[in-house]
Design a protein around this motif. Structure first.
Motif, PDB file in Angstrom:
ATOM      1  N   ALA A 117      -1.650 -11.844   8.552  1.00 52.76           N
ATOM      2  CA  ALA A 117      -0.361 -12.256   9.111  1.00 52.76           C
ATOM      3  C   ALA A 117      -0.355 -12.028  10.617  1.00 52.76           C
ATOM      4  CB  ALA A 117       0.763 -11.469   8.455  1.00 52.76           C
ATOM      5  N   LEU A 118       0.084 -13.002  11.370  1.00 55.04           N
ATOM      6  CA  LEU A 118       0.150 -12.869  12.827  1.00 55.04           C
ATOM      7  C   LEU A 118       1.342 -12.014  13.242  1.00 55.04           C
ATOM      8  CD1 LEU A 118      -0.724 -16.539  13.863  1.00 55.04           C
ATOM      9  CD2 LEU A 118      -2.240 -14.546  13.795  1.00 55.04           C
ATOM     10  N   ASN A 119       2.428 -12.121  12.507  1.00 51.50           N
ATOM     11  CA  ASN A 119       3.649 -11.378  12.817  1.00 51.50           C
ATOM     12  C   ASN A 119       3.914 -10.399  11.679  1.00 51.50           C
ATOM     13  OD1 ASN A 119       6.088 -10.483  13.800  1.00 51.50           O
ATOM     14  ND2 ASN A 119       7.230 -12.309  13.135  1.00 51.50           N
ATOM     15  N   LYS A 120       3.548  -9.137  11.867  1.00 51.73           N
ATOM     16  CA  LYS A 120       3.680  -8.136  10.810  1.00 51.73           C
ATOM     17  C   LYS A 120       5.152  -7.778  10.595  1.00 51.73           C
ATOM     18  CE  LYS A 120      -0.870  -7.577  10.539  1.00 51.73           C
ATOM     19  NZ  LYS A 120      -1.348  -8.470  11.595  1.00 51.73           N
ATOM     20  N   LYS A 121       5.575  -7.735   9.322  1.00 61.48           N
ATOM     21  CA  LYS A 121       6.957  -7.462   8.970  1.00 61.48           C
ATOM     22  C   LYS A 121       7.034  -6.379   7.904  1.00 61.48           C
ATOM     23  CE  LYS A 121       8.441 -12.264   9.819  1.00 61.48           C
ATOM     24  NZ  LYS A 121       9.064 -13.470   9.217  1.00 61.48           N
ATOM     25  N   HIS A 122       8.254  -5.901   7.679  1.00 58.92           N
ATOM     26  CA  HIS A 122       8.514  -4.968   6.585  1.00 58.92           C
ATOM     27  C   HIS A 122       9.223  -5.718   5.467  1.00 58.92           C
ATOM     28  CE1 HIS A 122      11.002  -1.419   4.834  1.00 58.92           C
ATOM     29  NE2 HIS A 122       9.926  -1.647   4.115  1.00 58.92           N
ATOM     30  N   PHE A 123       8.581  -5.770   4.302  1.00 59.24           N
ATOM     31  CA  PHE A 123       9.153  -6.464   3.149  1.00 59.24           C
ATOM     32  C   PHE A 123       9.635  -5.451   2.123  1.00 59.24           C
ATOM     33  CE2 PHE A 123       6.770  -9.923   4.947  1.00 59.24           C
ATOM     34  CZ  PHE A 123       7.486 -11.055   4.600  1.00 59.24           C
ATOM     35  N   LEU A 124      10.826  -5.678   1.621  1.00 60.26           N
ATOM     36  CA  LEU A 124      11.358  -4.914   0.502  1.00 60.26           C
ATOM     37  C   LEU A 124      11.200  -5.770  -0.750  1.00 60.26           C
ATOM     38  CD1 LEU A 124      12.932  -2.565  -0.797  1.00 60.26           C
ATOM     39  CD2 LEU A 124      15.050  -3.771  -0.168  1.00 60.26           C
ATOM     40  N   ILE A 125      10.437  -5.270  -1.704  1.00 63.61           N
ATOM     41  CA  ILE A 125      10.240  -5.973  -2.978  1.00 63.61           C
ATOM     42  C   ILE A 125      11.056  -5.239  -4.029  1.00 63.61           C
ATOM     43  CG2 ILE A 125       8.567  -6.918  -4.611  1.00 63.61           C
ATOM     44  CD1 ILE A 125       7.972  -7.778  -1.779  1.00 63.61           C
ATOM     45  N   ILE A 126      11.948  -5.934  -4.690  1.00 64.25           N
ATOM     46  CA  ILE A 126      12.814  -5.316  -5.694  1.00 64.25           C
ATOM     47  C   ILE A 126      12.371  -5.798  -7.074  1.00 64.25           C
ATOM     48  CG2 ILE A 126      15.179  -4.945  -6.461  1.00 64.25           C
ATOM     49  CD1 ILE A 126      16.085  -5.787  -3.639  1.00 64.25           C
ATOM     50  N   GLY A 127      11.703  -4.925  -7.803  1.00 69.63           N
ATOM     51  CA  GLY A 127      11.207  -5.263  -9.136  1.00 69.63           C
ATOM     52  C   GLY A 127       9.707  -5.100  -9.212  1.00 69.63           C
ATOM     53  N   GLY A 128       9.254  -4.234 -10.126  1.00 64.39           N
ATOM     54  CA  GLY A 128       7.833  -3.921 -10.230  1.00 64.39           C
ATOM     55  C   GLY A 128       7.144  -4.539 -11.422  1.00 64.39           C
ATOM     56  N   GLY A 129       7.589  -5.725 -11.790  1.00 64.75           N
ATOM     57  CA  GLY A 129       6.848  -6.480 -12.802  1.00 64.75           C
ATOM     58  C   GLY A 129       5.637  -7.150 -12.171  1.00 64.75           C
ATOM     59  N   ILE A 130       5.040  -8.077 -12.897  1.00 63.94           N
ATOM     60  CA  ILE A 130       3.837  -8.743 -12.399  1.00 63.94           C
ATOM     61  C   ILE A 130       4.121  -9.507 -11.106  1.00 63.94           C
ATOM     62  CG2 ILE A 130       2.147 -10.558 -12.898  1.00 63.94           C
ATOM     63  CD1 ILE A 130       1.642  -7.898 -14.308  1.00 63.94           C
ATOM     64  N   ALA A 131       5.222 -10.215 -11.051  1.00 63.65           N
ATOM     65  CA  ALA A 131       5.543 -10.988  -9.843  1.00 63.65           C
ATOM     66  C   ALA A 131       5.735 -10.069  -8.645  1.00 63.65           C
ATOM     67  CB  ALA A 131       6.795 -11.832 -10.071  1.00 63.65           C
ATOM     68  N   GLY A 132       6.490  -8.994  -8.812  1.00 68.89           N
ATOM     69  CA  GLY A 132       6.711  -8.070  -7.708  1.00 68.89           C
ATOM     70  C   GLY A 132       5.437  -7.393  -7.250  1.00 68.89           C
ATOM     71  N   MET A 133       4.576  -7.025  -8.196  1.00 70.15           N
ATOM     72  CA  MET A 133       3.316  -6.377  -7.823  1.00 70.15           C
ATOM     73  C   MET A 133       2.374  -7.348  -7.125  1.00 70.15           C
ATOM     74  SD  MET A 133       2.438  -3.607 -10.833  1.00 70.15           S
ATOM     75  CE  MET A 133       2.461  -4.758 -12.212  1.00 70.15           C
ATOM     76  N   GLU A 134       2.317  -8.598  -7.596  1.00 72.32           N
ATOM     77  CA  GLU A 134       1.446  -9.577  -6.938  1.00 72.32           C
ATOM     78  C   GLU A 134       1.930  -9.870  -5.527  1.00 72.32           C
ATOM     79  OE1 GLU A 134      -1.580 -12.679  -6.452  1.00 72.32           O
ATOM     80  OE2 GLU A 134      -1.392 -10.718  -7.394  1.00 72.32           O
ATOM     81  N   ALA A 135       3.227 -10.040  -5.350  1.00 67.70           N
ATOM     82  CA  ALA A 135       3.761 -10.268  -4.006  1.00 67.70           C
ATOM     83  C   ALA A 135       3.449  -9.086  -3.099  1.00 67.70           C
ATOM     84  CB  ALA A 135       5.266 -10.507  -4.074  1.00 67.70           C
ATOM     85  N   SER A 136       3.600  -7.874  -3.610  1.00 67.20           N
ATOM     86  CA  SER A 136       3.292  -6.671  -2.825  1.00 67.20           C
ATOM     87  C   SER A 136       1.829  -6.641  -2.432  1.00 67.20           C
ATOM     88  CB  SER A 136       3.642  -5.418  -3.640  1.00 67.20           C
ATOM     89  OG  SER A 136       5.009  -5.375  -3.957  1.00 67.20           O
ATOM     90  N   ARG A 137       0.961  -6.933  -3.389  1.00 66.02           N
ATOM     91  CA  ARG A 137      -0.489  -6.907  -3.129  1.00 66.02           C
ATOM     92  C   ARG A 137      -0.876  -7.901  -2.046  1.00 66.02           C
ATOM     93  NH1 ARG A 137      -5.134  -9.644  -4.209  1.00 66.02           N
ATOM     94  NH2 ARG A 137      -3.972 -11.399  -5.098  1.00 66.02           N
ATOM     95  N   VAL A 138      -0.380  -9.124  -2.177  1.00 72.34           N
ATOM     96  CA  VAL A 138      -0.750 -10.172  -1.230  1.00 72.34           C
ATOM     97  C   VAL A 138      -0.211  -9.867   0.158  1.00 72.34           C
ATOM     98  CG1 VAL A 138      -0.469 -12.618  -0.674  1.00 72.34           C
ATOM     99  CG2 VAL A 138      -0.978 -11.918  -3.026  1.00 72.34           C
ATOM    100  N   LEU A 139       1.032  -9.462   0.242  1.00 67.00           N
ATOM    101  CA  LEU A 139       1.635  -9.160   1.546  1.00 67.00           C
ATOM    102  C   LEU A 139       0.908  -8.005   2.229  1.00 67.00           C
ATOM    103  CD1 LEU A 139       5.390  -9.469   0.563  1.00 67.00           C
ATOM    104  CD2 LEU A 139       4.193 -10.947   2.197  1.00 67.00           C
ATOM    105  N   ALA A 140       0.600  -6.957   1.481  1.00 67.61           N
ATOM    106  CA  ALA A 140      -0.091  -5.809   2.071  1.00 67.61           C
ATOM    107  C   ALA A 140      -1.510  -6.169   2.476  1.00 67.61           C
ATOM    108  CB  ALA A 140      -0.095  -4.650   1.085  1.00 67.61           C
ATOM    109  N   THR A 141      -2.178  -6.993   1.686  1.00 69.13           N
ATOM    110  CA  THR A 141      -3.529  -7.438   2.032  1.00 69.13           C
ATOM    111  C   THR A 141      -3.520  -8.177   3.364  1.00 69.13           C
ATOM    112  OG1 THR A 141      -4.148  -7.623  -0.311  1.00 69.13           O
ATOM    113  CG2 THR A 141      -5.480  -8.863   1.277  1.00 69.13           C
ATOM    114  N   ARG A 142      -2.459  -8.903   3.621  1.00 67.45           N
ATOM    115  CA  ARG A 142      -2.352  -9.678   4.859  1.00 67.45           C
ATOM    116  C   ARG A 142      -1.880  -8.841   6.039  1.00 67.45           C
ATOM    117  NH1 ARG A 142       1.515 -13.748   4.522  1.00 67.45           N
ATOM    118  NH2 ARG A 142       0.505 -14.632   6.362  1.00 67.45           N
ATOM    119  N   GLY A 143      -1.529  -7.564   5.795  1.00 68.11           N
ATOM    120  CA  GLY A 143      -1.181  -6.678   6.894  1.00 68.11           C
ATOM    121  C   GLY A 143       0.280  -6.320   7.020  1.00 68.11           C
ATOM    122  N   HIS A 144       1.133  -6.859   6.137  1.00 65.56           N
ATOM    123  CA  HIS A 144       2.545  -6.516   6.190  1.00 65.56           C
ATOM    124  C   HIS A 144       2.784  -5.106   5.625  1.00 65.56           C
ATOM    125  CE1 HIS A 144       3.929 -10.466   7.408  1.00 65.56           C
ATOM    126  NE2 HIS A 144       3.308 -11.043   6.394  1.00 65.56           N
TER     127      HIS A 144
END
Length: 662
Positions: free
Chosen positions: A398-425
């Motif tokens: 990610a060129l512009n690093k941000k802080h994301f709040l993910i609400i919900g730790g099911g598969i969708a929430g975990m995948e979104a968290s993984r991808v965002l963190a991998t990209r540097g957020h």
């Protein structure tokens, strides 16, 4: 570098070709990965190179057609060496140069076609060894091939092998006596009723396969290895009827004794290795084992062949557990074949060698990404959205690093968290309960859903490796948002089971509550809803001793023939029948009380005893928090079941798509 399983990482040979380890990529059809000339498009080249980069010793490509005219297959369907030879050579040679850079060898798998196993519409010329009904549509008749057509097909195999050798492949594999495809139909007397030199005796029924290898050896040289994809046993009870593991039945296809005899004939003809499995399209779940199979599906078949032929045995069948793989090398095979596991995680070999087993992304056995969508899109993977589009759909920083709040730790929430963190957020993940996984927690309870549980464990490990802030037992409300100071919010609050209400019935519970032990099932169980959740819950309870009836309003369970990938659908139906689960379709529940359910169908109205009534009629989106958050002046997104109730694949794919672009 550590080597945790040295037995898997010692060199071996097929013919005179040295392979750096004993791990092979099993062939999986590259449908949709050909360009207009029948050459390998860039996506399939990158796909194979990615697996070479991951450390696999041998890649065996998916089927490449030797003659697009044999069945008049759509030109953009499969790669074909003979369609436009120069174009194929140019594409394959540069791919093989890249694969060889990693020390990996590569064989091309050549196929002669589908015969009666063709999906309707996939071909326009319906042929078979003898007149046969189509596997999927009995109204379609396949005519008998002429001898001239057979001779042309044999020569096309030889021509394709010559082109493949020029393309830099280290060997070829013939997709012949396997899975009930065209050449396997010739080999099986149940389908082959010919009276000429291509029918009758076993030698005659194998003549095409033996003539092919003899022709290739003559044209390409005896040192050019030729492997054979080989199903030892057909596992067929009858037309469109498979036999389950452990079930007693009379084999109508190729039985083990004939399979041994055939293997000897084929090896004597010149095949340098046998790539072994079992089954046909009539017992399709044997060739593509769903999660209902135990691991090591084919080990008994590999062991039998190792005792009877003197060429290397390649064996797949869910042996991604390296301890099982090592054990199998000692008595069942010489090379471990890995199929869907390499779709989910191309780096499997590297991770095994380094002992990082908890970092291996598991295959679910769902077939949703690899085969369930094959009529509409190329092969991919339900849990790895970048599979088959590695260079065009991979993650970028990610060129512009941000802080994301993910609400919900099911598969969708975990995948979104993984991808965002991998990209540097920066990511904060909040889960309302004390467990990550969402609906995969109840869904993963049955023993046959162990891969779902493994996927949750994999996500937990990824969140740890990525140093993602995870807050458990954290119920986020609208008034809490400002305390997190997020730049953007992703809501993944999942869904809730729908439970119908009937006056006088207090024994109605959700399938989720039964699965996680919040409620107990009695001896007599009625499940309302014959979708995947209802049927799998019914199968699980039947295995625990309950008498189960599944009531479904539609005229078929599991969403009908296209509700699930065919192999999963067929096996689950057969397992339900084998375990005496009573299925009542076209049936509606009209009332219920604490001891019975009243249903209505074409035969009238009748009662079914029920100690427990289980609702499996679906789920409702939990989207109220998302609706509230729209009022705030912060970008907010809704993913997973809280956006739309769907399956695991789309929870992952949609989350990946969103998170890779933010």
């Amino acid at each position: 570098m550590a080597n945790y399983y040295p037995e898997l990482f010692t060199p071996t040979y097929i013919g005179k070709v040295k392979i750096k380890n004993k791990l092979s990529m099993a062939p999986m059809g590259p449908v949709g990965y050909a360009d207009a000339n029948g050459a390998l498009n860039q996506r399939i080249q990158d796909y194979y190179v990615e697996r070479a980069k991951g450390g696999i010793g041998l890649i065996i490509t998916g089927i490449c057609n030797v003659d697009m005219e044999t069945e008049k297959m759509a030109k953009a369907g499969l790669p074909s060496p003979t369609q436009t030879p120069l174009a194929f050579i140019h594409s394959a040679y540069q791919m093989n140069e890249r694969i060889h850079a990693y020390g990996t060898k590569v064989f091309i798998q050549l196929t002669g076609g589908l015969g009666r196993s063709a999906l309707p519409g996939f071909v326009s010329k319906y042929i078979a060894p003898s007149e046969n009904e189509n596997r999927f549509d009995p109204n379609i008749l396949h005519r008998e091939m002429t001898k001239e057509e057979i001779q042309t097909l044999i020569q096309k195999f030889v021509t394709a092998a010559v082109i493949s050798k020029k393309s830099g492949f280290d060997g070829v594999e013939i997709h012949a006596v396997h899975e009930g495809y065209l050449l396997d139909q010739f080999a099986i007397s149940f389908f082959n009723k010919r009276t000429d030199e291509y029918g009758g005796s076993l030698e005659n029924r194998l003549r095409i396969a033996t003539d092919i290898v003899k022709g290739i050896k003559k044209a390409c040289g005896t040192d050019f290895p030729v492997s054979l994809r080989y199903s030892l046993k057909s596992c067929m009870k009858g037309l469109r009827q498979g036999g389950l593991p452990g079930e007693e039945y009379e084999e109508v296809g190729r039985d083990i004794d004939e399979g041994i005899e055939a293997a000897k004939i084929l090896v004597d003809a010149g095949y340098d290795a046998l790539n072994v499995d079992a089954g046909t399209y009539d017992s399709w779940y044997w060739n593509h084992p769903p999660m209902y199979f135990e691991e090591g599906t084919y080990r008994e078949f590999g062991k039998i062949l190792k005792e009877n032929v003197n060429v290397p045995i390649i064996l797949a069948g869910r042996m991604e557990n390296p301890e099982m793989a090592v054990e199998s090398l000692n008595n069942s095979c010489d090379i471990i074949g890995l199929g869907r596991q390499l779709l989910t995680d191309p780096d499997y070999p590297k991770k095994v060698r380094a002992g990082k087993l908890d970092e291996i992304r598991p295959c679910l056995g769902c077939h949703e990404g690899c085969l369930g969508r094959i009529s509409n899109a190329p092969v991919s993977c339900a849990v790895n959205p970048a599979c088959g589009r590695e260079k065009i759909y991979g993650l970028t920083p990610a060129l512009n690093k941000k802080h994301f709040l993910i609400i919900g730790g099911g598969i969708a929430g975990m995948e979104a968290s993984r991808v965002l963190a991998t990209r540097g957020h920066k990511v904060t993940l909040c889960e309302r309960t004390n467990n990550l996984g969402g609906n995969l927690i109840p869904g993963g309870v049955p023993d046959f859903k162990r891969y779902d549980r493994a996927l949750v464990k994999w996500y937990e490990k990824q969140l740890e490796l990525l140093n993602i802030t995870v807050k458990m037992n954290c119920h986020v409300k609208l008034s809490d948002i400002d305390t997190y100071n997020p730049d953007e919010i992703i809501v993944a609050t999942g869904s809730t089971p729908i439970i119908p209400k009937f006056d006088g019935a207090k024994n109605i519970v959700s399938a989720n509550d039964i699965l996680v032990g919040k409620a107990d099932a009695g001896k007599e169980v009625v499940i309302i809803g014959g979708g995947l959740v209802g049927c799998e819950t019914g199968l699980w309870l039947a295995g625990k001793g309950s008498n189960v009836t599944v009531v479904e309003m539609a005229n078929d369970i599991l969403g009908g023939p296209h509700g699930l990938p065919h192999m999963n659908h067929y096996m689950l139906e057969d397992l339900l029948d084998y375990n005496n689960v009573n299925i009542q379709t076209n049936t509606m529940v009209v009332s219920a009380n604490n001891s019975s359910v009243t249903v209505k169908n074409a035969e009238g109205t009748h009662n079914i005893s029920a100690d427990t009534i289980i609702s499996a009629i679906g789920y409702k989106e939990n989207n109220s928090l998302y609706e509230e958050l729209l009022e705030k002046d912060i970008p907010v997104y809704n993913i997973g079941d809280s956006q739309k109730v769907h399956n695991i694949m789309y929870a992952i794919w949609n989350s990946y798509e969103l998170a890779k672009e933010l």
